[in-house]
Design a protein around this motif. Sequence first.
Motif, mmCIF file in Angstrom:
data_model
loop_
_atom_site.group_PDB
_atom_site.id
_atom_site.type_symbol
_atom_site.label_atom_id
_atom_site.label_comp_id
_atom_site.label_asym_id
_atom_site.label_seq_id
_atom_site.Cartn_x
_atom_site.Cartn_y
_atom_site.Cartn_z
ATOM 1 N N ILE A 1 0.879 -1.348 -0.320
ATOM 2 C CA ILE A 1 0.270 -0.209 0.420
ATOM 3 C C ILE A 1 1.012 1.171 0.454
ATOM 4 N N SER A 2 2.178 0.659 1.000
ATOM 5 C CA SER A 2 2.949 2.769 1.256
ATOM 6 C C SER A 2 3.581 2.101 -0.675
ATOM 7 N N TYR A 3 3.951 0.787 -1.142
ATOM 8 C CA TYR A 3 4.274 1.506 -2.382
ATOM 9 C C TYR A 3 3.642 1.746 -3.613
ATOM 10 N N ASP A 4 2.223 1.410 -3.288
ATOM 11 C CA ASP A 4 1.259 1.842 -4.383
ATOM 12 C C ASP A 4 0.795 3.960 -4.215
ATOM 13 N N LEU A 5 1.557 4.475 -3.333
ATOM 14 C CA LEU A 5 0.577 5.669 -2.589
ATOM 15 C C LEU A 5 2.653 6.704 -2.998
ATOM 16 N N ASN A 6 3.550 6.052 -2.258
ATOM 17 C CA ASN A 6 4.435 6.826 -2.025
ATOM 18 C C ASN A 6 6.233 6.415 -3.227
ATOM 19 N N LYS A 7 5.513 4.661 -3.711
ATOM 20 C CA LYS A 7 6.281 4.622 -4.625
ATOM 21 C C LYS A 7 7.835 3.859 -3.889
ATOM 22 N N THR A 8 7.694 3.739 -2.635
ATOM 23 C CA THR A 8 8.914 2.875 -1.978
ATOM 24 C C THR A 8 7.709 1.941 -0.448
ATOM 25 N N ALA A 9 8.651 1.234 -0.369
ATOM 26 C CA ALA A 9 7.994 0.534 0.502
ATOM 27 C C ALA A 9 7.534 0.995 2.338
ATOM 28 N N ILE A 10 8.179 1.981 2.117
ATOM 29 C CA ILE A 10 8.053 2.526 3.540
ATOM 30 C C ILE A 10 8.878 4.010 3.609
ATOM 31 N N SER A 11 8.044 5.339 3.812
ATOM 32 C CA SER A 11 8.828 6.260 3.328
ATOM 33 C C SER A 11 9.184 7.115 4.439
ATOM 34 N N GLU A 12 9.795 7.830 4.641
ATOM 35 C CA GLU A 12 10.488 8.422 5.422
ATOM 36 C C GLU A 12 9.947 8.910 6.856
ATOM 37 N N GLU A 13 8.791 9.685 5.922
ATOM 38 C CA GLU A 13 8.265 10.183 7.664
ATOM 39 C C GLU A 13 7.500 8.608 8.246
ATOM 40 N N ALA A 14 6.889 7.504 7.921
ATOM 41 C CA ALA A 14 6.276 6.273 8.244
ATOM 42 C C ALA A 14 8.036 6.116 9.536
ATOM 43 N N MET A 15 9.658 6.206 8.290
ATOM 44 C CA MET A 15 10.767 5.519 9.455
ATOM 45 C C MET A 15 11.214 6.329 10.368
ATOM 46 N N SER A 16 10.652 7.758 10.555
ATOM 47 C CA SER A 16 10.478 9.136 11.517
ATOM 48 C C SER A 16 9.685 8.481 12.935
ATOM 49 N N LEU A 17 8.488 8.504 12.224
ATOM 50 C CA LEU A 17 7.495 7.901 13.503
ATOM 51 C C LEU A 17 7.789 7.489 14.138
ATOM 52 N N ALA A 18 8.286 5.998 13.092
ATOM 53 C CA ALA A 18 8.651 4.639 14.175
ATOM 54 C C ALA A 18 9.555 4.365 15.250
ATOM 55 N N LEU B 1 2.990 -0.902 16.081
ATOM 56 C CA LEU B 1 2.812 -2.410 15.812
ATOM 57 C C LEU B 1 2.063 -2.467 14.805
ATOM 58 N N PHE B 2 2.799 -4.168 14.172
ATOM 59 C CA PHE B 2 2.875 -4.019 12.372
ATOM 60 C C PHE B 2 1.882 -4.828 12.139
ATOM 61 N N GLY B 3 1.684 -5.169 11.493
ATOM 62 C CA GLY B 3 0.035 -5.678 10.939
ATOM 63 C C GLY B 3 1.004 -7.032 9.529
ATOM 64 N N ALA B 4 1.046 -6.674 8.544
ATOM 65 C CA ALA B 4 1.228 -7.764 7.247
ATOM 66 C C ALA B 4 1.580 -7.472 6.172
ATOM 67 N N VAL B 5 2.826 -7.929 5.501
ATOM 68 C CA VAL B 5 2.796 -6.965 4.132
ATOM 69 C C VAL B 5 2.714 -8.050 2.472
ATOM 70 N N GLY B 6 2.525 -7.342 2.042
ATOM 71 C CA GLY B 6 3.043 -8.247 0.833
ATOM 72 C C GLY B 6 1.112 -9.153 -0.062
ATOM 73 N N GLY B 7 1.578 -9.861 -1.033
ATOM 74 C CA GLY B 7 0.783 -9.977 -2.244
ATOM 75 C C GLY B 7 0.774 -10.166 -3.633
ATOM 76 N N PRO B 8 0.494 -11.068 -4.262
ATOM 77 C CA PRO B 8 0.438 -11.164 -5.766
ATOM 78 C C PRO B 8 0.748 -10.098 -6.214
ATOM 79 N N LYS B 9 -0.595 -8.892 -6.115
ATOM 80 C CA LYS B 9 -0.501 -7.295 -6.556
ATOM 81 C C LYS B 9 1.143 -7.235 -6.681
ATOM 82 N N TRP B 10 1.942 -7.425 -6.018
ATOM 83 C CA TRP B 10 3.152 -6.736 -5.732
ATOM 84 C C TRP B 10 4.389 -7.925 -6.514
ATOM 85 N N ASP B 11 4.077 -8.720 -6.926
ATOM 86 C CA ASP B 11 5.036 -9.600 -7.983
ATOM 87 C C ASP B 11 6.103 -8.768 -8.604
#
Length: 367
Positions: A46-63, A70-80
């Motif tokens: 979902i981050s890739y679809d929005l930002n073309k990266t699997a995690i944005s710098e903003e998300a990294m600094s918030l983390a 608290l992390f859910g899950a990542v991945g799926g055939p859509k991004w193969d």
Amino acid sequence: MSYKILILPGDGIGPEVMKEVDRVINWFNKEVNLSAEIEYENVGGISYDLNKTAISEEAMSLAKESDAVLFGAVGGPKWDNVEYENRPEAGLLRLRKDLDLFANLRPALCFPALVDASALKKEIIEGLDIIIVRELTGGIYFGEPRGIEDLGSGNRRGINTQVYESWEIQRIAEVAFELARKRNNKVTSSEKRNVMESGLLWNEEVTKLHNEKYSDVELEHMLADNCGMQLVRWPKQFDVIVTDNLFGDMLSDVAAMLTGSLGMLPSASLGKASNGIFTNALYEPVHGSAPDIEGQGIANPLASILSFAMALRYSFSRIDDANLLEKAISNVLEAGLRTKDISTNDSKVISTSEMGDAVISKLSELI
Ligand code: IPM
Ligand code: MG
């Protein structure tokens, strides 16, 4: 004391299960004064679809700023077919590396009410309570050189490097020995010293630390292939298993399946601690994004909720609250309420959000 929690729901069933975690956190805020503030960011596909990266710098600094992720899950055939460095999993790997979350704790615990959900015989798994301590920021996952080289004439070479230094082995072994002292006082260290020099070093460093500091803890060495076999044959022989990144990945999936359902198992990825509180930490269910059941409302949220219980224990030092939440979940299971993945003949199959309701109602009964 107020806490900042960052929720990264991610892909697949991630958002569905994290929604139930959000409700549980709010129950704790309201009923037992947790005062946790929740923020949201994107990770994975979902981050890739929005930002073309699997995690944005903003998300990294918030983390980095938050007390627990608290992390859910990542991945799926859509991004193969996404370029390799931006694949959904890269977001998770970057979080682990940049937050220096070197210790991955994966408990495999068999709830009494679920003994029949396992593919193994009851006597083999009844009362099972083991924990895998997986090294998470080194080894072949991050070693250099790596890549795919073109050798010409249609021939290519794929390379990854298994590499460990003494200090990396010592710090993860230390976590395992400390944990064992609070449990059944036994550590099994697993590697492939019969084939790999990195395994030989692993074995030597763990032995050295044991002699110097932890000789009160029982230490056993087991080759990783044998460890996989022993986990299925007689898992109750183990207490704490300490192993590298890749073997830990595989052995923890094996251990997960022993307990009946991947949908039940939480994990904690921990960095440095000060005064017993882990200041950098990420909590996630062991199960993945399960795109095959996405959006159907049937996913089991208990692994994610149990991961929040681990956050209460390791990041917030709220041991009583962690115990309360684990007890509520065990009561839900005793009452025969099950999501589809853990259902048996005489249980009632409920949806993801009904499971959230059930946990909250058992919590309310307990206070
Ligand atoms: C896990 C997963 C991850 C891993 C993937 C999603 C990168 O399998 O946490 O066990 O290999 O570490
Ligand atoms: Mg895995």
